[in-house]
Design an enzyme around this catalytic site. Structure first.
Site, short mmCIF file in Angstrom:
data_model
loop_
_atom_site.label_atom_id
_atom_site.label_comp_id
_atom_site.label_asym_id
_atom_site.label_seq_id
_atom_site.Cartn_x
_atom_site.Cartn_y
_atom_site.Cartn_z
N GLY A 1 0.82 -1.19 0.00
CA GLY A 1 0.00 0.00 0.00
C GLY A 1 0.86 1.25 0.00
CD GLN B 1 0.61 8.08 -3.73
OE1 GLN B 1 1.34 8.14 -4.70
NE2 GLN B 1 -0.71 8.22 -3.83
CB THR C 1 8.89 5.49 0.70
OG1 THR C 1 9.60 6.08 1.80
CG2 THR C 1 9.20 4.00 0.66
CB SER D 1 7.89 5.58 5.42
OG SER D 1 8.46 6.87 5.29
N GLY E 1 4.17 0.88 5.06
CA GLY E 1 3.37 0.39 3.95
C GLY E 1 3.27 -1.12 4.03
CB CYS F 1 4.23 9.01 2.03
SG CYS F 1 5.49 7.98 2.82
#
Length: 219
Positions: A74, A76, A78, A140, A142, A171
Site C-alpha cells: 500500500g 505511495q 518512498t 514510513s 506500507g 508518501c
C-alpha cells in the site's frame, strides 16, 4: 492483544538488495501455513525508490541514478538507503486475531515507544500513516495483506543521507520534511535501532519468546 503463538522469529539480514528480499517475503507469505511462525525481518537496503500500489508517477520528481521499483504494498513512493532501518513483520493476523488497522497502529506505536526511551516525543497521524516528530517524518509505513498474513513493513530513518527524499514527494506529500533518529539523540546506528524496535514491537504484540537467526531460511 495476546497472540495464540507467542514466539517471534527475528531474521537479521544485514545489507540486502530490495528485490531479492521482496521476492523472499512474497514466497514466505504464499507458502506459509497455519503452523508457520511469525517472523520479523530486519534489513538495510542500497539506494532505491519503491512505488506502492497507489503510487502516482508525478510524485517521482527526479529519480536520477536511483532505481525505481513498482511493488505490491500500500501507499505511495518512498526511499530506502544505507543508514535506514527497514523492518518487515510477517504476521499471521488471522491466527493472531488482529485487524489490519490494529496491526498498523501497533507498528506505529512500537516506533513511538522505542523513541520515547530516548526522550523523543513522536506521534502518528490518523490521515497519514507513519511516525512524525515536530511535523517531520521519521518513519514510513506500507503493508500488504495476503492470505490473512502481512508482509512489507516500516522504514525508520536512523543515520542516512536524507537528500534523495527531495527527489520525490515522500508518501505523496509535496514538501514533506524528513528527520532521523541520530540527529534527535535517538538510536545512533541501524543495529541499535533494530535491537530496540524488536523489543517494543514484541512487547506490544504479546510475543514472549524471541528466536534470532542470521539470514533467510533455506527455501
Amino acid at each position: 492483544m495476546p497472540l495464540q503463538d507467542t514466539t517471534l522469529h527475528i531474521r537479521h539480514l544485514g545489507k540486502q538488495d530490495y528485490e531479492s528480499v521482496w521476492h523472499a517475503m512474497q514466497h514466505y507469505t504464499d507458502t506459509r501455513n497455519s503452523e508457520s511462525p511469525d517472523e520479523l525481518w530486519i534489513v538495510e537496503h542500497p539506494p532505491v525508490f519503491t512505488q506502492g500500489q497507489a503510487g502516482k508517477s508525478e510524485h517521482i520528481l527526479n529519480a536520477g541514478d536511483i532505481p525505481v521499483i513498482q511493488v505490491d504494498r500500500g501507499g505511495q513512493v518512498t526511499y530506502h538507503g544505507p543508514g535506514q532501518l527497514v523492518v518487515y513483520p510477517l504476521i499471521d493476523i488471522k491466527r493472531s486475531k488482529i485487524g489490519v488497522r490494529q496491526l498498523v497502529t501497533h507498528i506505529e506505536q512500537s516506533i513511538i515507544n522505542m523513541l520515547a526511551k530516548y526522550d523523543i516525543q513522536a506521534y502518528a497521524k490518523a490521515d497519514a500513516p507513519g511516525v512524525y516528530v515536530n511535523e517531520r517524518k521519521i518513519a514510513s509505513l506500507g503493508l500488504r495483506i495476503r492470505r490473512g498474513c502481512s508482509f512489507h513493513g516500516l522504514a525508520l530513518n536512523v543515520d542516512m543521507d536524507l537528500a534523495p527524499f527531495r527527489r520525490i514527494n515522500p508518501c505523496g506529500y509535496a514538501g514533506l520534511e524528513m528527520v532521523q533518529s541520530k540527529a534527535l539523540g535517538g538510536p545512533q546506528t541501524v543495529t541499535e535501532a533494530g535491537e530496540q524496535l524488536t523489543i517494543t514491537f514484541s512487547q506490544l504484540l504479546g510475543y514472549q519468546h524471541l528466536v534470532h537467526h542470521q539470514g533467510l531460511a533455506a527455501s
